[in-house]
Design an enzyme around this catalytic site. Structure first.
Site, short mmCIF file in Angstrom:
data_model
loop_
_atom_site.label_atom_id
_atom_site.label_comp_id
_atom_site.label_asym_id
_atom_site.label_seq_id
_atom_site.Cartn_x
_atom_site.Cartn_y
_atom_site.Cartn_z
N ASP A 118 0.98 0.18 11.58
CA ASP A 118 0.09 -0.89 11.65
C ASP A 118 -1.33 -0.50 11.15
O ASP A 118 -1.88 0.45 11.81
CB ASP A 118 -0.07 -1.39 12.84
CG ASP A 118 -0.99 -2.65 13.10
OD1 ASP A 118 -2.37 -2.62 12.98
OD2 ASP A 118 -0.42 -3.99 12.89
N GLY A 119 -1.76 -1.00 9.88
CA GLY A 119 -3.06 -0.43 9.65
C GLY A 119 -4.14 -0.29 10.62
O GLY A 119 -5.02 0.53 10.71
N ASP A 136 -6.68 -3.11 1.32
CA ASP A 136 -6.02 -4.12 0.36
C ASP A 136 -4.47 -4.40 1.01
O ASP A 136 -3.61 -4.25 0.36
CB ASP A 136 -6.09 -3.44 -1.05
CG ASP A 136 -5.25 -4.58 -2.00
OD1 ASP A 136 -5.61 -5.68 -1.74
OD2 ASP A 136 -4.74 -4.11 -2.96
#
Length: 258
Positions: A118-119, A136
């Site tokens: 998970d970013g 992005d």
């Protein structure tokens, strides 16, 4: 890739092929990433060329963290043209990662890796500071809430080294575009530069930690010497536009300062 309970929580993208290109989609109406078959490492979409504008301010970063893999356009370009830079890509969707070979994304090695995570959580918990943070991470529903919250932008600023730059792809049409931009300004103060693409669809935001963009001498803003001629030519229009935005930013700052 075998289905798991966790992977079924993520939308599976599809690939659209033409004679000259290959594109990654979640829906037929929106292109997530596009690749020219004759030049897989080139940046086919304009907004990706705009995101590389950080090169004007930091031509040779030691390391780059990317949130969102997609078809790997930015990852491939940086891997090829920044040979001294370590690149880490964080992608949450296993179905996207499963397509890395189809989009000619390089295998992991000592300076390039793709991790499934998970970013937002990665940025919050990572102890590995970076020079450039590229965000992005759009999914099938657009921009995830976790990647545009005040907490995320605060965490992104904390992850950067002094003078480091966060680069964010935002969409003008998003109903909360102004709110997201304001959150970035809260995290980075006035060190925020905004440039739009020619189509007026994407807004690329550059946010610098601790140092204002107005402190960068215009004479120092030029194409990196290590780019090959084709890459330099492709980036020139985008970098010229960002340089112009930087000049305007500096002039506005000087006017405000009296």
């Amino acid at each position: 890739m075998p289905e798991s309970q966790e992977s079924t929580h993520h939308v599976r993208p599809f690939v659209y092929d033409t004679l000259h290109s290959k594109a990654l989609h979640f829906t037929i109406c929106e292109v997530q990433s596009s690749m020219r078959l004759r030049d897989p490492d080139a940046l086919h979409l304009e907004y990706t060329r705009m995101m590389m504008g950080f090169l004007l301010f930091m031509a040779e970063p030691q390391n780059i963290t990317m949130i969102g893999l997609g078809g790997g356009s930015l990852a491939k370009f940086c891997y090829r043209h920044l040979p001294q830079t370590r690149i880490l890509v964080v992608e949450i969707n296993p179905h996207v990662i499963a397509l890395r070979d189809e989009f000619h994304i390089p295998s992991d090695d000592d300076r390039f890796s793709v991790v499934r995570a998970d970013g937002a959580q990665y940025v919050r918990t990572s102890a590995s500071a970076c020079d450039i943070l590229m965000v992005d991470g759009y999914d099938s529903e657009g921009l995830p809430q976790s990647l545009c919250s005040q907490r995320f932008y605060d965490d992104g600023c904390a992850l950067l080294r002094p003078g480091g730059i966060m680069v964010v792809n935002l969409q003008y049409s998003h109903e909360h575009y102004a709110i997201h931009l304001d959150r970035i300004r809260r995290s980075f103060g006035d060190s925020v530069l905004v440039a739009g693409d020619k189509d007026g669809c994407n807004s690329i935001v550059f946010a610098r930690k601790g140092l204002g963009f107005e402190q960068i001498r215009q004479s120092a803003m030029r194409l990196p010497q290590h780019l090959d001629a084709a890459a330099a030519t492709a980036l020139l229009p985008a970098l010229t536009q960002i340089a112009a935005a930087s000049r305007l930013f500096k002039q506005q700052g000087e006017s405000a300062g009296g």
